[in-house]
Structures are given as C-alpha cells and as structure tokens.
Design an enzyme around this catalytic site. Structure first.
Site, PDB file in Angstrom:
ATOM      1  N   ASP A   1       0.867  -1.171   0.000  1.00 29.60           N
ATOM      2  CA  ASP A   1       0.000   0.000   0.000  1.00 29.60           C
ATOM      3  C   ASP A   1       0.905   1.223   0.000  1.00 29.60           C
ATOM      4  O   ASP A   1       2.127   1.085  -0.091  1.00 29.60           O
ATOM      5  CB  ASP A   1      -0.948  -0.027   1.210  1.00 29.60           C
ATOM      6  CG  ASP A   1      -2.297   0.578   0.849  1.00 29.60           C
ATOM      7  OD1 ASP A   1      -2.337   1.774   0.567  1.00 29.60           O
ATOM      8  OD2 ASP A   1      -3.303  -0.164   0.835  1.00 29.60           O
TER       9      ASP A   1
ATOM     10  N   HIS B   1      -2.986   3.803  -3.872  1.00 25.51           N
ATOM     11  CA  HIS B   1      -2.417   3.004  -2.782  1.00 25.51           C
ATOM     12  C   HIS B   1      -1.014   2.518  -3.114  1.00 25.51           C
ATOM     13  O   HIS B   1      -0.644   1.384  -2.816  1.00 25.51           O
ATOM     14  CB  HIS B   1      -3.334   1.812  -2.465  1.00 25.51           C
ATOM     15  CG  HIS B   1      -4.615   2.222  -1.807  1.00 25.51           C
ATOM     16  ND1 HIS B   1      -4.682   2.604  -0.507  1.00 25.51           N
ATOM     17  CD2 HIS B   1      -5.864   2.347  -2.308  1.00 25.51           C
ATOM     18  CE1 HIS B   1      -5.937   2.937  -0.210  1.00 25.51           C
ATOM     19  NE2 HIS B   1      -6.668   2.801  -1.292  1.00 25.51           N
TER      20      HIS B   1
ATOM     21  N   GLU C   1     -10.020   3.483  -4.951  1.00 27.40           N
ATOM     22  CA  GLU C   1      -9.780   4.817  -4.411  1.00 27.40           C
ATOM     23  C   GLU C   1      -8.727   5.634  -5.165  1.00 27.40           C
ATOM     24  O   GLU C   1      -7.805   6.178  -4.576  1.00 27.40           O
ATOM     25  CB  GLU C   1      -9.390   4.706  -2.931  1.00 27.40           C
ATOM     26  CG  GLU C   1     -10.498   4.095  -2.093  1.00 27.40           C
ATOM     27  CD  GLU C   1     -10.181   4.090  -0.604  1.00 27.40           C
ATOM     28  OE1 GLU C   1     -11.067   4.492   0.167  1.00 27.40           O
ATOM     29  OE2 GLU C   1      -9.077   3.678  -0.216  1.00 27.40           O
TER      30      GLU C   1
END
Lengths: 534, 630
Positions: free
Chosen positions: B278, B332, B403
């Site tokens: 991440d 990420h 995201e």
C-alpha cells in the site's frame, strides 16, 4: 531521544536536558549502589536491580557491544523506611544523569522518598535507554546529562480487571501489571467475583469456589494470590480486591440451603433474566438471611488475611435489582408486605451495607476504607444517611456530562473517577456502545478537587479472556496513565509520537498490544503529528 | 563384619533415609493447598488429595445442562456432552445429510494409519494434508502422557479415495465436495473419505478432526475421543470463500500469517487474499523488482522473501487454500516507488507523501502511480510475472484499483510538460487499467488470466465500467455498503461479483479514528452475528450464480500481529459458514439459533487448541450453560 521534551511516558513533571549529546553506555553490566533506611527497603531495592537487568536483557539477541562505552553506575537512594503502598505513599523521585569523561563513568542517581518512587525513577531511566544494532551488536545510548523531577498528579491510577466473567490466568494478570508498571499506574482493581463465577478460593469457605469456579483449575488459591501481591508490589502496584454485593452475586453462593444456612442469594439463574438482573445469570444476596452476614464475615476474614498490608477493600454495590428482591417471599416477609416502596428497598440495601461493613470490620479487626460503585445508594440526596464519608470512597462510573462526581465532591466524599463514556474499555463491542480510541481516553480530564483520589479505566470481562484482553487494554490504558500521572494541559495529538514509542516498548516487553496507527507513522515519527493532522 | 562394610551399610541407610525424607517432603508440598468439601460443615477438613472435577453435564432435551458433581454421579465433561447431545459440533455445518453416532471411544493418536488410492503429486500433497490433520488432532491433547496410554482400540484407519488424481491446484470450478463414513468394527475405527478431488478430501479430513475431542474427565488424565460412527455428505455453496489481510499498514510476521491459514483451513475458507502493499509500505521482496521492498519496507526485517512467500503458498495449498497476491495500483502506491528518477526511469509514482493529504488521497501518506510514464507499465509487467510465479496462481488475479484520486493526477498533469487532452480523467484511469491488464497477460506468457478482480470504484460504475472492463474477464469485489446500488447494478450489467460489503464484512471497523482529521473509518464494530446474518443475495434478491462468493477484509491500520488473531476470529469463521453452508436467514427477527452459538463456541475452542487467539464471545458461564444466555 532527541525530542526536547523527552520520550518518557507518562510525561515527567520537569525534564531538563543539560547536554543533548548521545553517549554509549554499558547498560548490561551496571554497578548498583543502593541506600535505604531499613532491611526491607534495601531488599526491595535489590529486587529492583534484578528487575532492571531482566528488562535490559529481555530483547538481547547479542550481548556484545564493542563501542567505546561509559561504565554505568546507578545510585538508588531512598529516604523513608515505609514499605506500604497505598494512597498515602509518596511516589516522587529525582533522576540525575551525568557523564564523567575522565573516569569514563556514567552516573545515574535516583533519589526518592520511598522505594516506590525509586522504582518509578528506574522505570524512567529504562525509557531513556535506547538500544541500537551496530554491526550485528546491540548497544545502548542515552543522553549525556539531564535532570528529571517527577511525581504523580493523582494518587489513584487504576486499571480494573474482571476475572469473573471470564477467568484470567495469573500470567495474564502479571502481564497487565508489567504494562501498568511501565506506565506508572499503581492500582489494580481486581473484580474477583460476579454472578457468573467465583474463582477466589476461600480457605474458610471452600464451597464458594467449589460451587462458583468455572473449573477446579480456573481458581485463585491463597498461595497464588500471595505471590501475585508480591509481584505487584515489586512493580509498584497495589491490588484492591472487590467482592461485589449485594448484586452481581450468584455462582458460588448457591450452597447455602444444602448446608442448612438458608438462601444466601436469591433469583439465581432465574429466567427471563431481564426481569431480575441486567445480564445472565441473575443473582443477588439475600439480606433477610442473618446467616449471610456470618458467611460474609468468613469470606472477608480470608480476604483481609491475604491483604494484610492493604487499608482498603472494594465492596462493589452496583446495579441492585429491586424486582429480584421484590419477587422473594423471604424479603417481603422481612420488610413487611405493606412496605414495598422504592424507599423501603433502598433502606433494605442500606441496612445490608451497614451489616456487611460490620462483618468486614469484625473480620479484619480494623476500620479500613471501603470503596463502593455509584448507585441509587450513593445518590447525593441520601448518601449521607447510608454511607459515612470517613469510611467510604465512591467510584463514579457515570458519563462525562453527569454532575454526580461534582455533587459528591461537594459533599466531601473521596472519589475515584471511571468516566463511563471514555474509560470503559469494554465499550464498542456490545449494544449501542462506542469504542474509545486512545485519544478519547487521553483527552478525558477529570476533576482536580482535593477529594478526587484519581481515576480508573475499566476492563469488564464479558468479551475478553486470556486470548484478547491484552490488546483490548494496551496501549489504551497507557493513555489514561499519562492523564492520571501528568494531567497534561495539551491534547492527545501532541503526545502521539511519545505514545507510539510507549506502545513499541509495551510490545517489546511481551505485551500483546494493538497497533493504533500504521507503522509508517510510528516509525517515521519525525513529523507523524503533522501527518495525522494535515 | 568388617569395619568398612558397616560404614558402607550405614552410608546406604543414611542415603535411603534422606531419599525417603525428600520424597515425603515433596509429596507433602505437592499436595494442593486447598481442599474441596461438599458442604459447609466440612469446611476445615482437608483429606482429599486431588481436587476433583466440580461440574458434570447432562444431556437434557438436546441441551447440555451443567450440574454440580455429587457423590455417585457419573461425571461427563462438557466436551463429551456437547459431542453426544443433539447438535453436531461441526463448523461450518455440512450442507448434505449428516448422521452422528451417540457413542464415543477413546483412542490414541499413535494408532492412526493413513491409506490412499492415489499416487504421484496428489499423493505427496495428501500426505502433507494427513500430517496437518494429525497435528490438528494432537493439538487437542491436554496431557502429553496420553500418547503412551492404552486405549480402547489399536488401529484408526483413515482412508482417502480420490477420483480425479490430477487436480492439485484449486480452481473456482474445483469440486470440493466429500463424503465421510466413520465406522468402528473389530477393535478398529475406519474413516472412509471419498471425494472427486484432493480438495474435497482435505475438507473431509477437517470434518473428521472435528468429530474428535479431548475429554478431560476420562480416566485420570483425560483422553482423546472420537465418535464411534458417523456419515457426512458435504459440499460448499460458494466456490470463493475468502479472507483478506493487509500487511502494508502494519507488518505481519510469516508466523502470524500461518495462523491465519490454520484458522481458514479449520473453517473451510479457501482464498487468502494478501493485500501485500500500500502507500505506506512495500514489504515483499520481488525478485525482478527488488527496489520496491528495498525502498518501501519498514525495515529489512519487516519483509517477505520469495522463499517465505512460496512456503506460505504451499502451506496454504496443503490446507485447501489458494493465495491471491495483490499489489494495489494505481492508487495506494507510494512508498517503495520513489526510486524512478535515480535509475533514470522518471517519476514512477506521484503525490508521494503529499500534503495536505486529504486533497490527494483517502488516508496518509498519499501516492499514486504515474500513468503517463511508460516505464511504469514495464515495471508492472515484471511485478505481475513475479506474483504469478510466487503464487502459482493463473486463474485469479487481483489488480487492486480502488480509491484513485483524480485530483492527484490532475495536479501532476498540470505540472507536467506533455500536453494532455483528457476532458474526463476517468478515461486516463480506464486506459491505465486496460494497459495493466495487457501487461498482466504478457506476464502470464501471453495467456489471458480468466478472472481478474478489481475493487469496486468509480471505474466499475456506469458508464466507465462497460467502456473499459470486459465482463467476461473482470470480477468486481464490491466493498461499498450493501444498500448502495453497486452490487445490483454490476449484476444487472452482467459482471461477476465478489461480495465484501463494508457494512457487514469489514473486520477493521469500530476502533475509531487513528488520524486526526477525516471520518472515523467505518465505525461501528461488526459483531460476528452481523457477519453471519449478512446474506445479500436473499436480502437484495440477487442472482446467486453471478456471485462468485464473499470475502471478509481486515485492513490493519489499527492491528498488530499481536491482535491479528483476535480481530479475525471467530468472526471470519462466521463468514465461513455463511459462504459454505449459507443457512436461511429469518429476515423478520434476525434471530440466530442456539445451535449456531453452541457450535461456534466449540469451534472457537478448536481454534485456540490450534494455537490461535480468538476473541471471547461471551462469559464462560454461557459456554458452560448452553441456552442460558440467549
């Protein structure tokens, strides 16, 4: 280490670095010089030196260090011969560190009123030691010269453990004591019994655990308790036992009738439980049975014998369920069937409390302080009728917004604060309760009135056992520890980096702590505070 | 008598006395301090040597009732009572017919004898599964001396019959069904496990291990017991039964991940989705792109080597679990991706550690791959080759894809010199994904990976969804709230869905904000009952055929390896039964039957004996008094 306010948890009162320079020191082989006014306190200091060495060597993969180190000399100086650990104990200490370049020696001088203060000083010094791996060797550094003067803000810095809902092993309790010692918490409130189980092995009343423990192994024997008390004392922690009554008593008390003593508890296991108590199994002591007080006397005698050094006992006193008593013929006959008002039951409860107190005083042959949870019995309007402020300390467990603590304070009662919507560590997993992050716990300021002894975080045990209790408590309890030791004016975010360091320390001592932030933040704490905010 | 002899005799006598003295002294001090007496009157007597058990359980109306031990009562342990009283103690509950005997016999694990009809690779695999089974059984023993104790019978034959002996890798189409017949005859127990594949047999072995328990009241020291007879027919409802763990927010040791796999195997979960990187860190050392871990891991110790990953994949396969490795892109991704300029490859990621973070990412620190830099795709291909090689997984691949911050890219494109003509940056995102998918195919030797999973996002919504993503290849992991339109829309548009609804199956929720600003992640906590009671195909009337299965997710911002177990278990086990058995849900009352509580409690104890530290479900009182707490 380079932080100008130090990396100590909880934050000390005064922290002055005189020489910012880092130096290598030989922490593995310190020379100890101890001075104490009595044999007992000397012995305690000797044990402390052992504690220091064990801690230093705990995570030692390699005990070599070829850096040019200073010799470490630790002086422990204690003035008072007192060995009692209670609300009157002086816990202050002064720590001075300095390097003598000519002799290559490094001196750490800890002066304290009592051995317990000295222990705190040593704990602080442990936090000032940073281990570094250099060329596959582990070396220790510390600051070249500094002075710390420190003492706690509150006298009572507690953690409640509940070993009745689920049994907690001695090992688990000890690990929590270690965590407390590292955070300078000083009271373990041991909620020993509840309606679910009675694990305390009473010498005088073996039936209690025989009928009350989950199994013959899930008990606390007198010898285990004695050993635990010593362990706690060495870690600067006093254990206050609680035998909850008249409510929260069921398992363990059901043998009365067979033994010809009548019913010691009522409503035991009664269903539907919601009509007679707040959680299954129900159970509430039977104040109409005079034999109950004989039994309590025996039980209290065992407790005071084991806790011979203690001057306080917790009698519980929370969540009495009137419908339970009201459903019992025995009770109705006792108070008179015409007199079944709320007030009558309150009076019955008050009578129970005073008889239980008498039983305790006879059993312990003294007049110790008694702690009670807040309840209708501690209602500021009527409390003075039932509970003398000379004898009773009240533990409040109401919401932050509730003025009950302030009201009781005004009446002059000594208080222990357990803010329900901040310091209940079990919340967030049942009903509509929410979880309190370490920040919420930290930011919970409590009254600083003279009768406020301090506060306590509560780990009720319904949803924790040996498997998950440590990570539920730690590191959050440490947040309360700083609130109670330092009572800082700043908020949690200002303490974030130090708090993460403390969490790493707890983990390095084998406590199964939870993370509270990605490692990215705890490792790169150079601007973690900024990361968290912007 | 000579003088010397006398001296010797005296010496011997003295030694004997000493020995006797120490022996008696030791005997005395090992006597328990407290003694248990039945009535109040006997309080002070202390004749009993060992503390006897104080509780016994009676099976009354298919429920074990706790009673106090009194004289002349046969004592039965809770374990034994539960096993023989009405309900199965199996988790997850089998979907086919089950008959269980009402008698138990003690046996010794040394009496196991494993047999099989297969050879070759599957035989090797099976022998590993046998030894894992054996370990599960041994873990039940509370007394090591028991291994040498004589028991009712001498031989316990476990016979595995596999029809397709060439299946050694789990696929979505793999038949995981099995049948188990347990019999006792002529002093020996025979467990016949028949299945089409190894994976079915593995589940059969797991079920068999759940018919075995420790009876602490048997004899002096307790004993292992097994049902005398049983038949079980069983097959899962869903073929994808997953659990995701994030090792990037906080590092999890290999040991702790092994415990995750042990728990999954016990619960018949079969996909371990490893969210390995991440924006915070990149802990996996990839052979072809070692720079990622070198610059992105928290410390050299907090990394996974290729050997460790491969061993873990094998450890999982033996336990019927496949490992899906996810390197989340394009968002990420930050720390670990900053080395581009140094190596002359340009900026591989943008917005790394950018602030204020709330403008450019969902949580600090920010970071997102640079879609304009062609070198990024070359590196992705190398990463994908390594991931396929490490996991051996060629059927399912997880591309991440959640995201994405278009603000981050917009800011970067403004600064960049190359002109861009995107009116809608979603197109840039879509093109990135298409390119990544092409690189994935190239990394797989030109062969298309049949199931590529993407997290649900703006890109998996109309209109972008059909523009960029092929419904014959892409499965969307739907993690939005179950009330959102995402899941029904995806199914209506013909996409396959993996369900991970945040309001039911996110295990990290409920621990408040870890950062100062922004929302509390996803409070409140999801108790196991919520997880168990989530059945979106019933609640939302979705076509079950379009749902490959479900997955619970554990993001680890507030988890360390010390509480990994308790965050996962027993809640992930609740998910396991939802996906394996998929019991009907009473949508008016949402009441969970007592039997589920009892079986899950037993399963939790099982996990404990296998070395896990699951969360407590309730006071022990409720375990000891079934039905009294509901």
């Amino acid at each position: 280490m380079c932080d100008s306010t130090g990396n100590i948890w909880p934050k000390p009162l005064n922290y002055t670095v005189l020489k910012q320079e880092l130096v290598w020191i030989d922490a593995r082989y310190p020379i100890f010089a101890t001075s104490a006014p009595s044999n007992e306190s000397s012995a305690y200091l000797n044990n402390l030196t052992r504690y220091f060495l064990e801690t230093i060597r705990l995570n030692d993969n390699n005990d070599r260090c070829d850096e040019n180190m200073y010799y470490l000399v630790i002086n422990l100086l204690v003035f008072s011969p007192s060995m009692t650990l209670n609300w009157d104990t002086l816990e202050d200490y002064k720590l001075k560190m300095s390097a003598d370049d000519s002799g290559r020696s490094f001196s750490v001088a800890i002066e304290a009123s009592t051995v317990f203060g000295a222990r705190h000083g040593l704990e602080t010094f442990l936090q000032l030691l940073q281990s570094y791996d250099v060329n596959e060797q582990t070396c220790f550094v510390t600051l070249k010269e500094l002075v710390i003067e420190d003492k706690p803000y509150y006298k009572h810095r507690g953690l409640l453990l509940d070993s009745a809902r689920n049994y907690l092993s001695i090992e688990t309790i000890k690990k929590n004591i270690v965590g407390m010692a590292m955070s300078k918490m000083n009271v373990l409130h041991w909620h020993l019994s509840d309606s679910q189980s009675f694990p305390f092995v009473s010498t005088r009343l073996p039936n209690m655990s025989f009928y009350g423990a989950y199994s013959e192994k899930e008990t606390y024997t007198p010898s285990q308790i004695t050993e635990l008390l010593q362990f706690a004392k060495l870690h600067g922690v006093q254990i206050i036992p609680e035998i909850d009554g008249p409510a929260h008593a069921g398992s363990g008390w059901q043998w009365g009738a067979d033994a010809g003593l009548g019913h010691l508890v009522l409503c035991y296991n009664q269903l539907p439980y919601k009509s007679y108590c707040i959680q299954p199994p129900c159970g509430q002591m039977n104040p109409a049975n005079p034999k109950l007080y004989d039994v309590l006397k025996e039980l209290y005698a065992d407790i005071s014998q084991l806790w011979s050094e203690s001057n306080v006992f917790h009698m519980g006193g929370d969540e009495v369920n009137v419908p339970c008593w009201n459903s019992s013929e025995e009770i109705i006959n006792y108070i008179g069937s015409k007199n079944r008002s709320e007030e009558a039951f309150l009076h019955l409860w008050g009578e129970f409390q005073s008889k239980a107190l008498d039983a305790y005083d006879v059993a312990s042959d003294s007049q110790k302080s008694i702690i009670l949870w807040t309840s209708t019995l501690t209602d500021p309007k009527t409390i003075e009728k039932y509970l003398s402020k000379n004898r009773y300390v009240i533990q409040t467990w109401v919401r932050k917004s509730d003025h009950l603590p302030a009201d009781l304070e005004k009446l002059g009662y000594r208080l222990i604060i357990s803010t329900k919507d901040s310091w209940y560590l079990d919340h967030g997993f049942w009903g509509t309760t929410t979880y309190y992050s370490w920040q919420t716990i930290y930011d919970n300021q409590i009254s600083n009135g003279t009768t406020v002894l301090g506060g306590e975080v509560c780990m009720w045990g319904e949803l924790v056992d040996n498997n998950n209790i440590e990570s539920r408590i730690w590191p959050r309890a440490a947040a309360a520890a700083e609130r109670l030791w330092s009572n800082p004016t700043t908020s949690a975010v200002r303490a974030a980096s130090r708090f993460f360091s403390q969490n790493d320390r707890l983990a390095s001592r084998g406590i199964r702590t939870s993370s509270v932030v990605p490692e990215f933040c705890s490792k790169s704490n150079y601007d973690c505070e900024n990361y968290l905010t912007k | 008598m000579k003088q010397g002899e006398l001296r010797r005799a005296l010496m011997v006598a003295t030694l004997l006395c000493l020995f006797l003295f120490f022996y008696l002294y030791w005997q005395q001090s090992s006597r328990p301090l407290q003694t248990l007496v039945l009535t109040y009157k006997h309080v002070y007597s202390s004749n009993e040597k060992n503390r006897p058990p104080q509780w016994t359980w009676l099976c009354v109306n298919q429920r074990c009732e706790r009673h106090h031990v009194t004289e002349n009562v046969k004592i039965v342990s809770l374990n034994t009572c539960s096993m023989l009283c009405g309900s199965t103690q199996l988790w997850p509950q089998p979907t086919g017919p089950v008959t269980l005997g009402s008698k138990a016999i003690a046996f010794n694990p040394q009496s196991f004898q494993f047999e099989t009809n297969v050879n070759g690779a599957v035989r090797t695999l099976l022998s590993e599964a046998f030894s894992a089974f054996n370990e599960s059984v041994q873990s039940l023993m509370r007394n090591d001396d028991f291994v040498n104790q004589k028991t009712d019978f001498l031989k316990f034959i476990v016979r595995a019959t596999i029809k397709d002996s060439d299946v050694v890798r789990l696929k979505l189409s793999t038949d995981e069904s099995y049948s188990l017949i347990l019999k006792y005859r002529n002093g020996q127990s025979i467990a016949n496990i028949t299945a089409r594949t190894f994976f079915g047999v593995r589940h059969g072995l797991e079920t068999l291990s759940q018919l075995i328990w420790w009876d602490n009241y048997h004899g002096k020291n307790g004993a292992l017991k097994v049902l005398k007879g049983a038949t079980v027919e069983d097959a899962p409802i869903f073929s994808y039964r997953g659990l995701m763990v994030d090792t990037a927010r906080n590092f999890m040791s290999v040991e702790s991940l092994k415990r995750v796999l042990v728990g999954m195997a016990a619960s018949k979960l079969n996909v371990f989705h490893w969210h390995l990187s991440d924006s915070q860190s990149f802990p996996m050392i990839l052979p072809n792109v070692p720079q990622l871990a070198k610059t992105g891991s928290y410390s050299p110790q907090e990394t996974y080597s290729s050997e460790e990953v491969k061993a873990l994949v094998e450890f999982a396969r033996i336990r019927g679990i496949r490992v899906v490795l996810e390197v989340d892109v394009p968002a990420h991704a930050g720390n670990g991706w900053a080395w581009g300029p140094q190596e002359g490859l340009g900026e591989l990621a943008v917005c790394i550690n950018e602030r204020p973070w709330s403008l450019y990412c969902g949580e600090p620190p920010c970071g997102q791959l640079n879609p304009e830099n062609p070198n990024v795709y070359d590196i992705l291909q190398k990463i994908y080759r390594d991931l396929i090689e490490l996991s051996g997984e060629k059927e399912i691949f997880h591309l991440g894809g959640d995201e994405v911050s278009l603000e981050c890219w917009a800011q970067h494109l403004q600064k960049s010199s190359t002109p861009n003509n995107y009116t809608d940056l979603h197109d840039l995102w879509g093109e990135f994904t298409v390119k990544a998918l092409m690189r994935l195919q190239q990394a797989n030797g030109g062969e298309r990976i049949p199931h590529v999973i993407l997290w649900s996002s703006k890109l998996t919504k109309r209109p972008y969804l059909s523009k960029f993503l092929d419904k014959n290849q892409v499965t969307v992991q739907s993690w939005g709230a179950s009330q959102w339109a995402d899941t029904p829309d995806l199914i209506a548009d013909g996409y396959k869905v993996l369900v991970s609804h945040v309001d039911a199956w996110y295990l990290d929720c409920g621990f408040g904000r870890w950062r100062e600003t922004g929302d509390a992640a996803c409070d409140p906590y999801r108790p196991w009952q919520t997880i168990y009671n989530h059945r979106p195909w019933q609640q939302l009337r979705l076509d079950k055929k379009k749902i490959v299965g479900g997955e619970a997710c554990l993001w680890t911002e507030q988890v360390s390896e010390w509480n990994l177990d308790s965050r996962l278990w027993p809640r992930a086990a609740a998910l396991a039964e939802r996906l394996w058995t998929d019991p009907q849900l009473d949508t008016t009352t949402y009441i969970i039957l007592e039997d589920v509580y009892t079986r899950l409690t037993t399963h939790r104890e099982r996990l404990i004996s296998r070395g896990l530290k699951p969360e407590a479900m309730w006071p022990s009182y409720c375990t000891q008094n079934p039905g009294m707490c509901l």
